[in-house]
Design a protein around this motif. Sequence first.
Motif, PDB file in Angstrom:
ATOM      1  N   ASN A  19       0.806  -1.213   0.000  1.00  0.00           N
ATOM      2  CA  ASN A  19       0.000   0.000   0.000  1.00  0.00           C
ATOM      3  C   ASN A  19       0.845   1.271   0.000  1.00  0.00           C
ATOM      4  O   ASN A  19       0.316   2.373  -0.050  1.00  0.00           O
ATOM      5  CB  ASN A  19      -0.955   0.025   1.200  1.00  0.00           C
ATOM      6  CG  ASN A  19      -1.949   1.168   1.106  1.00  0.00           C
ATOM      7  OD1 ASN A  19      -2.718   1.269   0.156  1.00  0.00           O
ATOM      8  ND2 ASN A  19      -1.922   2.073   2.076  1.00  0.00           N
ATOM      9  N   ARG A  75      -7.058   3.594  -6.175  1.00  0.00           N
ATOM     10  CA  ARG A  75      -5.617   3.476  -6.010  1.00  0.00           C
ATOM     11  C   ARG A  75      -4.968   4.699  -6.654  1.00  0.00           C
ATOM     12  O   ARG A  75      -5.050   4.908  -7.862  1.00  0.00           O
ATOM     13  CB  ARG A  75      -5.101   2.185  -6.643  1.00  0.00           C
ATOM     14  CG  ARG A  75      -5.447   0.954  -5.827  1.00  0.00           C
ATOM     15  CD  ARG A  75      -4.537   0.841  -4.625  1.00  0.00           C
ATOM     16  NE  ARG A  75      -5.017  -0.131  -3.648  1.00  0.00           N
ATOM     17  CZ  ARG A  75      -4.307  -0.534  -2.608  1.00  0.00           C
ATOM     18  NH1 ARG A  75      -3.101  -0.032  -2.412  1.00  0.00           N
ATOM     19  NH2 ARG A  75      -4.809  -1.389  -1.746  1.00  0.00           N
ATOM     20  N   ASP A  99      -1.407   4.379  -0.732  1.00  0.00           N
ATOM     21  CA  ASP A  99      -1.987   4.327  -2.077  1.00  0.00           C
ATOM     22  C   ASP A  99      -3.501   4.223  -2.046  1.00  0.00           C
ATOM     23  O   ASP A  99      -4.192   4.754  -2.917  1.00  0.00           O
ATOM     24  CB  ASP A  99      -1.376   3.135  -2.820  1.00  0.00           C
ATOM     25  CG  ASP A  99      -1.551   3.212  -4.325  1.00  0.00           C
ATOM     26  OD1 ASP A  99      -1.807   4.311  -4.843  1.00  0.00           O
ATOM     27  OD2 ASP A  99      -1.424   2.160  -4.989  1.00  0.00           O
TER      28      ASP A  99
END
Length: 650
Positions: free
Chosen positions: A106, A163, A491
């Motif tokens: 992430n 994202r 993210d």
Amino acid sequence: MLSARVLCSALSLAGAPIATWAISVTEIQGNSFRSPYEGQTVNDVYGILTAKDKYGGWISDVPSSDPRESNGIRIYGPHALRGVSVGDDISLTGRVAEYRAANNPNDLSLTELDLIRDIIVFSHDNHVAPVLLGEDRTPPKGQPSAYDDGPDGWLSVPNNVTRLEEENEVLRPDLYGLDFWESLEGQLVTVPSPVAANFPDWFGAVWVYGAWPVAGLNSRGGLTVHFPESGGAPDAHSGAILIGRPLDDTKLPRAYMGMEMSDITGVVTYQFGNYYVLPLTAPDIVSTPDEWPSPTTLLSGSSPCSLTIGDYNVENMGPRSWHLPTIADHIVSYLNAPDIVFLQEIQDDSGTKNDGTVSADKTLSRLTAAIARVSLYEAQYEYAYVAPEDNMDGGQPGGNIRVAYLWRPAKVSLVSGSPAGNATEATEPVLDEQGKVTLSFNPGRIDPINTAWEEARKPVAAAWQTNNGERFYTVNVHYSSKRDSSSAQGDARPPVNGKSEQRTAQVNVTATFISSLLDLDPTAHIIVGGDMNEFLQTRSVFAPFVGLLTDMNEVAGVPPSERYTYVYEQHAQEIDHILVSDAVKAKGGAVEHVHINTWATSKGAQTSDHDPTVAKVWVCASEDREVGSAHDSDSDQGIVQAPWNQIIVL
């Protein structure tokens, strides 16, 4: 600053493309999160070396007129810059990479140059002026990202809808915090007059903000999560930045909330899920807060209807816990021995030993005895809890943490006539033989076999009566933790709020119980408190309470920036709440957060990671508060009574 800008011949190494023109750092960085040259080998990249570490260093090129484009970049390679010194004007060839740690999917990626070769040094002792934050560039208030666009901003549910790097939109550093720090990635910056927002983390890094406008500034110097006066979503405090390990191996001060340090100059990077400034050298301490926690001013009135309610997460307290005597002292010396104390994280009688023990009589009897000793036996408490099933409520294995009540029998008592509940049987509001509302188990757990409570502490409800026979009701909760949350600077947008769905279900079960009680008595005086592990600003989680319960901070008019019981990352935050029904709200009240732990001088000096809270409420249908009332100066503890509805935050 850099004069050599020459054409390069087209080359290829092992099939890797090489740019045929000299490319600037700003072109490599581009105006979005990922480089447009990712994966390409670029030739004749020029810059002045601004800093080094054991993994490489950073160079700065001429600044761009576009604030979205950074003119600094990471040069990666443990031996890549051997023989090159800070201040050298160099050129090099390298591959453009977007680095992300494999075990942190992430994380945002860090644009860098690796596979370094062909370094040429043109001159020495060059100077790069750092960007002065707050003057040359100022962090924006508001949201971290354009994709934190739900009704609660970065706290919105559902999470992980977008994202960020997949979208890779053009940066908006004037509006969004992540875009702002990304636009400075690799650059040398100065943080003027930094103030610590928290203790250092496990690695010694500390969150600070500098001499620029911030939201939610509290009286201690921390940054509190709150709704802005103008409405909308809560600010994410994107103006705060982590200060990492100094590049010269000096040591950062042991900071705590409100400590001011000397200016910090360093490079902006991204690591461990957050943006950092890595200082060239450690700052000095300039000033420290001169105010320290004081005892609450709220005292129980001489009227049977005037009560003080304490709430305290005592962090894994067992019968032999080192901090048990200190917690006892806090309850007496800082909370003024409330009439009822809501406790969370009471361990069983064997503490952390995973031996099947579930009773907490030894833990609570030792705590109440310690309180009596501290108060010279003026504060006598009884206790109540419902023992859990072994290892079914989460927390430390073998500890079997649970919620519990302490109360002073001189002021209140449990309504008699109903047995105490057990781990699996649900208590329900019922009418007794007198037609008054009581509970089928008193105290008892609320719907304990509901899937909402899987590996979580079950709330315990209780029916009480004052010494003049008036009844009121409490619910002590400890909702699921935020385990499995993602970084707020990661993210996933909005950030993953771990177990938010489970907490929403837990609030819904609690609200259903409150509604059933109000169905039998619409004027019931109800107090719900405990560690809810969630901000009230995450409105979707607390939506089931709307119309049923009101935050005591709202009742008392506590300034939003002073509503905090915990500090995590850059945020002072309230995750421990006291909420009341309309009958209590209508009569007013007071509340104080006693910052005995968030104002400690180090993490190790904390007794618990939560601050306790004291509320003063009126729990009777009668509002006669004249003689012997909450206004009366003759309190039942022989101490001058604080004015009713007094608003003080400690």
